[in-house]
Motif scaffolding. Structure first.
Motif, short mmCIF file in Angstrom:
data_model
loop_
_atom_site.label_atom_id
_atom_site.label_comp_id
_atom_site.label_asym_id
_atom_site.label_seq_id
_atom_site.Cartn_x
_atom_site.Cartn_y
_atom_site.Cartn_z
N VAL A 37 41.56 36.00 34.83
CA VAL A 37 40.82 36.99 35.93
C VAL A 37 41.55 36.87 37.42
N GLU A 38 41.84 35.53 37.66
CA GLU A 38 42.82 35.40 38.85
C GLU A 38 44.07 36.03 38.71
N PHE A 39 44.60 35.64 37.84
CA PHE A 39 45.95 36.33 37.35
C PHE A 39 46.09 37.89 37.25
N VAL A 40 45.10 38.30 36.49
CA VAL A 40 44.83 39.98 36.52
C VAL A 40 44.70 40.55 38.03
N GLU A 41 43.71 39.91 38.89
CA GLU A 41 43.44 40.55 40.39
C GLU A 41 44.67 40.29 40.99
N GLN A 42 45.36 39.36 40.77
CA GLN A 42 46.87 38.99 41.76
C GLN A 42 47.83 40.26 41.27
N GLN A 43 48.00 40.23 39.94
CA GLN A 43 48.82 41.57 39.47
C GLN A 43 48.40 42.90 39.91
N LEU A 44 47.20 42.98 39.86
CA LEU A 44 46.55 44.43 40.34
C LEU A 44 46.92 44.71 41.98
N GLU A 45 46.63 43.55 42.57
CA GLU A 45 46.68 43.75 44.13
C GLU A 45 48.41 44.10 44.26
N ASP A 46 49.19 43.39 43.56
CA ASP A 46 50.63 43.28 43.92
C ASP A 46 51.16 44.71 43.64
N ILE A 47 50.46 45.78 42.81
CA ILE A 47 50.80 46.96 42.57
C ILE A 47 50.02 47.68 43.15
N LYS A 48 49.15 47.43 44.16
CA LYS A 48 48.47 48.29 45.03
C LYS A 48 47.27 48.82 44.25
N ALA A 49 46.51 48.43 43.13
CA ALA A 49 45.34 49.04 42.74
C ALA A 49 44.33 48.75 43.89
N ARG A 50 43.62 49.70 43.70
CA ARG A 50 42.38 49.89 44.87
C ARG A 50 41.00 49.51 44.21
N ASP A 51 40.10 49.32 45.10
CA ASP A 51 38.86 49.10 44.52
C ASP A 51 38.64 48.14 43.56
N ILE A 52 39.13 47.05 43.24
CA ILE A 52 39.08 46.24 42.21
C ILE A 52 37.82 45.51 42.13
N VAL A 53 37.02 45.48 40.93
CA VAL A 53 35.85 44.93 40.74
C VAL A 53 35.77 44.13 39.36
N VAL A 54 35.39 42.95 39.66
CA VAL A 54 35.31 41.85 38.40
C VAL A 54 33.84 41.94 37.91
N ILE A 55 33.64 42.12 36.81
CA ILE A 55 32.30 42.22 36.21
C ILE A 55 32.21 40.89 35.03
N ASP A 56 31.09 40.20 35.44
CA ASP A 56 30.99 39.13 34.24
C ASP A 56 30.03 39.31 33.30
N VAL A 57 30.68 39.69 32.07
CA VAL A 57 29.81 40.08 31.03
C VAL A 57 29.73 39.04 29.80
N ARG A 58 29.73 38.05 30.43
CA ARG A 58 29.54 36.89 29.28
C ARG A 58 28.06 36.94 28.60
N GLU A 59 27.07 37.40 29.62
CA GLU A 59 25.60 37.22 28.96
C GLU A 59 25.25 38.40 28.23
N LYS A 60 26.13 39.59 28.47
CA LYS A 60 26.08 40.98 27.91
C LYS A 60 26.80 41.25 26.59
N ALA A 61 27.80 40.83 26.60
CA ALA A 61 28.81 41.20 25.40
C ALA A 61 29.49 39.96 24.61
N SER A 62 29.75 40.04 23.65
CA SER A 62 30.41 39.09 22.71
C SER A 62 31.95 39.37 22.71
N PHE A 63 32.34 40.62 22.83
CA PHE A 63 33.73 40.90 22.73
C PHE A 63 34.65 40.26 23.87
N THR A 64 34.24 40.06 24.90
CA THR A 64 35.02 39.68 26.09
C THR A 64 34.19 38.97 27.18
N ASP A 65 34.80 38.28 28.08
CA ASP A 65 34.00 37.63 29.04
C ASP A 65 33.87 38.49 30.52
#
Length: 107
Positions: free
Chosen positions: A7-35
């Motif tokens: 997640v930290e890696f992804v956020e850094q890469q998104l910030e580096d290319i100027k993505a906006r309004d980055i939101v991280v959602i923890d879905v470990r309690e709601k989904a089995s296919f990803t964290d």
């Protein structure tokens, strides 16, 4: 790579290319296919494509093998599946339409 570090890696890469309004959602309690889901915006369809392509390239450079990448043909949205983290890149209009943050954070 551990999910938290990914997640930290992804956020850094998104910030580096100027993505906006980055939101991280923890879905470990709601989904089995990803964290985590990461949602961000690009300024235009070209920017959305660039964000997804850059993240894909950087992931591969760090020996991360994306399970899939979708939506880069049109550019209104793109999805990059990094297994423990799924990244959604969208234009503002598409992000407002699908409201993924609301979908995954409502109890």
């Amino acid at each position: 790579m551990q999910a938290d570090k990914l997640v930290e890696f992804v956020e850094q890469q998104l910030e580096d290319i100027k993505a906006r309004d980055i939101v991280v959602i923890d879905v470990r309690e709601k989904a089995s296919f990803t964290d985590y889901m990461v949602v961000c915006s690009g300024n235009s369809s070209r920017h959305v494509k660039s964000i997804a392509d850059n993240l894909n390239k950087e992931a591969k450079a760090h020996n991360l093998k994306p399970l899939g990448i979708e939506g880069t043909d049109v550019g209104e949205w793109a999805l990059l599946d990094l297994d423990d983290v799924i990244v959604h890149v969208m234009t503002d209009d598409i992000r407002d339409l699908y409201q993924l943050e609301k979908l995954w954070t409502e109890e």
